[in-house]
Design a protein around this motif. Structure first.
Motif, mmCIF file in Angstrom:
data_model
loop_
_atom_site.group_PDB
_atom_site.id
_atom_site.type_symbol
_atom_site.label_atom_id
_atom_site.label_comp_id
_atom_site.label_asym_id
_atom_site.label_seq_id
_atom_site.Cartn_x
_atom_site.Cartn_y
_atom_site.Cartn_z
ATOM 1 N N VAL A 131 87.847 -0.874 -18.642
ATOM 2 C CA VAL A 131 87.880 0.556 -18.965
ATOM 3 C C VAL A 131 87.070 0.793 -20.239
ATOM 4 C CG1 VAL A 131 89.424 2.412 -19.736
ATOM 5 C CG2 VAL A 131 90.072 0.960 -17.810
ATOM 6 N N ILE A 132 86.180 1.777 -20.176
ATOM 7 C CA ILE A 132 85.360 2.141 -21.354
ATOM 8 C C ILE A 132 85.312 3.677 -21.455
ATOM 9 C CG2 ILE A 132 83.913 0.040 -21.414
ATOM 10 C CD1 ILE A 132 81.762 1.606 -19.875
ATOM 11 N N PRO A 133 84.852 4.231 -22.584
ATOM 12 C CA PRO A 133 84.766 5.694 -22.673
ATOM 13 C C PRO A 133 83.852 6.258 -21.571
ATOM 14 C CG PRO A 133 84.502 4.705 -24.838
ATOM 15 C CD PRO A 133 84.467 3.579 -23.844
ATOM 16 N N ALA A 134 84.235 7.428 -21.055
ATOM 17 C CA ALA A 134 83.484 8.038 -19.965
ATOM 18 C C ALA A 134 82.078 8.431 -20.404
ATOM 19 C CB ALA A 134 84.249 9.250 -19.450
ATOM 20 N N SER A 135 81.904 8.768 -21.687
ATOM 21 C CA SER A 135 80.569 9.139 -22.159
ATOM 22 C C SER A 135 80.477 8.851 -23.650
ATOM 23 C CB SER A 135 80.312 10.636 -21.926
ATOM 24 O OG SER A 135 80.996 11.391 -22.919
ATOM 25 N N HIS A 136 79.248 9.022 -24.170
ATOM 26 C CA HIS A 136 79.048 8.806 -25.606
ATOM 27 C C HIS A 136 79.431 10.046 -26.416
ATOM 28 C CE1 HIS A 136 75.615 11.100 -24.402
ATOM 29 N NE2 HIS A 136 75.426 11.412 -25.665
ATOM 30 N N GLU A 137 79.672 11.184 -25.734
ATOM 31 C CA GLU A 137 79.952 12.444 -26.438
ATOM 32 C C GLU A 137 81.227 12.315 -27.281
ATOM 33 O OE1 GLU A 137 77.936 14.914 -26.287
ATOM 34 O OE2 GLU A 137 76.836 14.681 -24.391
ATOM 35 N N ALA A 138 81.144 12.694 -28.546
ATOM 36 C CA ALA A 138 82.262 12.493 -29.470
ATOM 37 C C ALA A 138 83.525 13.235 -29.024
ATOM 38 C CB ALA A 138 81.858 12.912 -30.870
ATOM 39 N N ASN A 139 83.343 14.437 -28.435
ATOM 40 C CA ASN A 139 84.545 15.223 -28.083
ATOM 41 C C ASN A 139 85.046 14.973 -26.663
ATOM 42 O OD1 ASN A 139 82.407 16.351 -26.913
ATOM 43 N ND2 ASN A 139 82.595 18.381 -27.880
ATOM 44 N N ASP A 140 84.503 13.992 -25.984
ATOM 45 C CA ASP A 140 84.972 13.651 -24.635
ATOM 46 C C ASP A 140 85.902 12.443 -24.750
ATOM 47 O OD1 ASP A 140 85.351 12.723 -22.109
ATOM 48 O OD2 ASP A 140 83.237 12.490 -21.595
ATOM 49 N N ASN A 141 87.204 12.678 -24.547
ATOM 50 C CA ASN A 141 88.171 11.579 -24.673
ATOM 51 C C ASN A 141 88.399 10.823 -23.370
ATOM 52 O OD1 ASN A 141 88.645 12.047 -27.400
ATOM 53 N ND2 ASN A 141 90.075 13.719 -26.903
ATOM 54 N N GLY A 142 87.667 11.191 -22.337
ATOM 55 C CA GLY A 142 87.857 10.571 -21.025
ATOM 56 C C GLY A 142 87.465 9.100 -21.009
ATOM 57 N N LEU A 143 88.059 8.394 -20.061
ATOM 58 C CA LEU A 143 87.744 6.969 -19.882
ATOM 59 C C LEU A 143 87.260 6.770 -18.452
ATOM 60 C CD1 LEU A 143 90.967 5.449 -21.521
ATOM 61 C CD2 LEU A 143 88.674 5.555 -22.546
ATOM 62 N N LYS A 144 86.562 5.688 -18.237
ATOM 63 C CA LYS A 144 86.180 5.355 -16.856
ATOM 64 C C LYS A 144 86.285 3.853 -16.658
ATOM 65 C CE LYS A 144 81.262 5.101 -17.993
ATOM 66 N NZ LYS A 144 79.973 5.774 -17.930
ATOM 67 N N GLU A 145 86.497 3.474 -15.389
ATOM 68 C CA GLU A 145 86.560 2.054 -15.086
ATOM 69 C C GLU A 145 85.208 1.648 -14.501
ATOM 70 O OE1 GLU A 145 90.257 0.030 -13.294
ATOM 71 O OE2 GLU A 145 88.848 0.228 -11.633
ATOM 72 N N VAL A 146 84.646 0.566 -15.011
ATOM 73 C CA VAL A 146 83.374 0.096 -14.444
ATOM 74 C C VAL A 146 83.547 -1.334 -13.920
ATOM 75 C CG1 VAL A 146 81.872 1.610 -15.807
ATOM 76 C CG2 VAL A 146 82.465 -0.644 -16.711
ATOM 77 N N VAL A 147 82.742 -1.661 -12.918
ATOM 78 C CA VAL A 147 82.848 -2.995 -12.302
ATOM 79 C C VAL A 147 81.471 -3.671 -12.290
ATOM 80 C CG1 VAL A 147 84.815 -2.542 -10.787
ATOM 81 C CG2 VAL A 147 82.506 -1.988 -10.004
ATOM 82 N N ASN A 148 81.500 -4.978 -12.271
ATOM 83 C CA ASN A 148 80.248 -5.721 -12.169
ATOM 84 C C ASN A 148 79.594 -5.484 -10.813
ATOM 85 O OD1 ASN A 148 80.265 -6.931 -14.699
ATOM 86 N ND2 ASN A 148 81.524 -8.653 -14.012
ATOM 87 N N ARG A 149 78.273 -5.512 -10.823
ATOM 88 C CA ARG A 149 77.538 -5.431 -9.553
ATOM 89 C C ARG A 149 77.093 -6.846 -9.214
ATOM 90 N NH1 ARG A 149 75.658 -0.285 -11.889
ATOM 91 N NH2 ARG A 149 76.059 1.291 -10.323
ATOM 92 N N TRP A 150 77.555 -7.362 -8.093
ATOM 93 C CA TRP A 150 77.176 -8.732 -7.721
ATOM 94 C C TRP A 150 76.027 -8.690 -6.735
ATOM 95 C CZ3 TRP A 150 79.247 -11.645 -11.150
ATOM 96 C CH2 TRP A 150 80.521 -11.362 -11.658
ATOM 97 N N PRO A 151 74.974 -9.426 -6.994
ATOM 98 C CA PRO A 151 73.855 -9.424 -6.042
ATOM 99 C C PRO A 151 74.221 -10.203 -4.773
ATOM 100 C CG PRO A 151 73.446 -10.993 -7.823
ATOM 101 C CD PRO A 151 74.743 -10.303 -8.155
ATOM 102 N N GLU A 152 73.596 -9.812 -3.666
ATOM 103 C CA GLU A 152 73.786 -10.575 -2.431
ATOM 104 C C GLU A 152 73.170 -11.956 -2.606
ATOM 105 O OE1 GLU A 152 72.183 -8.841 1.344
ATOM 106 O OE2 GLU A 152 73.512 -7.225 0.651
ATOM 107 N N ASP A 153 72.086 -11.969 -3.356
ATOM 108 C CA ASP A 153 71.326 -13.187 -3.536
ATOM 109 C C ASP A 153 70.965 -13.339 -5.017
ATOM 110 O OD1 ASP A 153 70.248 -15.369 -2.414
ATOM 111 O OD2 ASP A 153 68.418 -14.409 -1.711
ATOM 112 N N PRO A 154 71.187 -14.450 -5.683
ATOM 113 C CA PRO A 154 71.843 -15.623 -5.158
ATOM 114 C C PRO A 154 73.363 -15.412 -5.123
ATOM 115 C CG PRO A 154 71.229 -15.995 -7.434
ATOM 116 C CD PRO A 154 70.766 -14.622 -7.097
ATOM 117 N N PHE A 155 73.914 -15.746 -3.999
ATOM 118 C CA PHE A 155 75.334 -15.560 -3.741
ATOM 119 C C PHE A 155 76.195 -16.251 -4.803
ATOM 120 C CE2 PHE A 155 79.250 -16.999 -1.637
ATOM 121 C CZ PHE A 155 79.774 -15.749 -1.311
ATOM 122 N N GLU A 156 75.702 -17.401 -5.302
ATOM 123 C CA GLU A 156 76.507 -18.207 -6.234
ATOM 124 C C GLU A 156 76.552 -17.632 -7.646
ATOM 125 O OE1 GLU A 156 73.723 -19.083 -4.747
ATOM 126 O OE2 GLU A 156 72.392 -20.225 -6.062
#
Ligand SMILES: O=C(O)CCC(=O)C(=O)O
Ligand SMILES: [Fe+2]
Length: 356
Positions: A131-156
């Motif tokens: 979970v990280i802040p939704a934006s860099h805007e100082a007055n935006d207190n929102g949060l968002k969840e981000v996930v890693n993007r895994w490439p198909e290749d190389p699978f490992e």
């Protein structure tokens, strides 16, 4: 990367001198004491180590570590996967590109300090999802969840990254403890800031460059987090700005070592006892280069400010408190696009009357 885009051209004062200044170089610290079992019965050897760390942090802001405990095969697995990933077509790599909503993934253009770097990168968060802040805007207190993007290749790549991240995180914790001790604090004084840490590893690829006299692999910058633990290959090109005279000094690759540097957060926590030092990467006309920094960052909600144990009446707090998550979001945003404003820096947070 195609024909030369003028966004790569450094201002005259930032262009690299291709003649290299050879120097003693940054301190090399042996961590083997951590791998032996006689640690408690041998307090003087830890004292010596802590002193070495203190001197290195004070004089250079950088040091290398050997016998660090990270298994070589885990590092090599990720290095191989990184090479395979970057060797693919741009079209393939673009399938996992980062964007404004989820900044994790691949980028073919990075703008450290608003000049384009001669490199491509792939960013992976250690805690996934996070979970990280939704934006860099100082007055935006929102949060968002981000996930890693895994490439198909190389699978490992996924397994290689997860295996490596676990080990490098252990090393980062040990280093943090040593740094705490070196500041006269308890070993675990800083650990509580890292429960839901926002650390990430960046896979860097610096292709060979036809204009190494005009461009840089990475422009001069300071790392915004607490600590950086970097694996570089044997090509070389990383330079650190020597504190004594401002000269750019090459960090010669030491096989299997890690390069550690103090980031902005430790500068603030230590109330300037330690400084986050500027560094950059030269472009190379013949060889491509790979590196993997691990940026050890605290939880997004940590307010960063000088530690109360380190402020006194004679040496009052030099920085106002700031929220790490917002600082991080602001810095990341300006890395990925050229902005009309300068990138955020901790000297902007100095308390008035303090020299920056
Ligand atoms: O590639 C390197 O050696 C250093 C990269 C770096 O300084 C960074 O990504 O912050
Ligand atoms: Fe850096």
């Amino acid at each position: 990367m195609g024909e030369v885009d003028e966004a790569f051209i450094q201002a005259v004062e930032h262009r690299p001198k291709l003649a290299i200044t050879e120097a003693e170089g940054i301190p090399l610290i042996n961590l083997s004491i951590f791998n032996s079992h006689d640690l408690p019965s041998n307090p003087s050897s830890i004292e010596t180590l802590v002193e070495e760390v203190r001197d290195a942090c004070k004089n250079w802001g950088f040091f290398q570590v050997i016998n660090h405990g990270v298994p070589l095969e885990k590092r090599e697995k990720l290095e191989m996967a990184s090479r395979k990933f970057f060797a693919q077509s741009t079209e393939e790599k673009m399938k996992v590109r980062g964007d404004e909503v989820n900044p994790l993934g691949y980028y073919d253009s990075l703008f450290t300090e608003n000049v384009r770097d001669w490199k491509e990168v792939f960013d992976l968060m250690v805690k996934n999802p996070i979970v990280i802040p939704a934006s860099h805007e100082a007055n935006d207190n929102g949060l968002k969840e981000v996930v890693n993007r895994w490439p198909e290749d190389p699978f490992e790549l996924r397994e290689a990254f997860e295996g490596y991240a676990e080990e490098i995180e252990k090393l980062a914790h040990k280093l943090l403890e040593l740094i705490s001790l070196s500041l006269g604090l308890k070993a675990n004084r800083l650990s509580g800031f890292f429960n839901d840490h926002t650390s990430f590893t960046r896979l860097n690829h610096y292709p060979s460059c036809p204009i190494p006299h005009l461009a840089l692999g990475a422009s001069g910058h300071k790392d915004g987090g607490a600590l950086t633990v970097l694996a570089q290959d044997n090509v070389g090109g990383l330079q650190v700005k020597r504190k004594t005279d401002g000269e750019w000094i090459c960090i010669k690759p030491t096989p299997h070592a890690y390069i550690v540097n103090v980031g902005d957060i430790i500068q603030v926590w230590s109330n300037d006892r330690y400084e986050s030092v500027e560094h950059r990467v030269m472009a190379n006309s013949e060889k491509e280069r790979f590196s993997m920094p691990f940026f050890f960052n605290p939880d997004h909600n940590v307010m960063v400010e000088p530690l109360e144990e380190l402020i006194t009446e004679q040496d009052p707090a030099k920085y106002q408190a700031y929220n790490w998550g917002k600082f991080f979001a602001t810095k990341m945003r300006s890395n990925f696009k050229k902005l009309d404003v300068d990138n955020i820096q901790i000297h902007h947070l100095k308390i008035k009357g303090e020299p920056s």
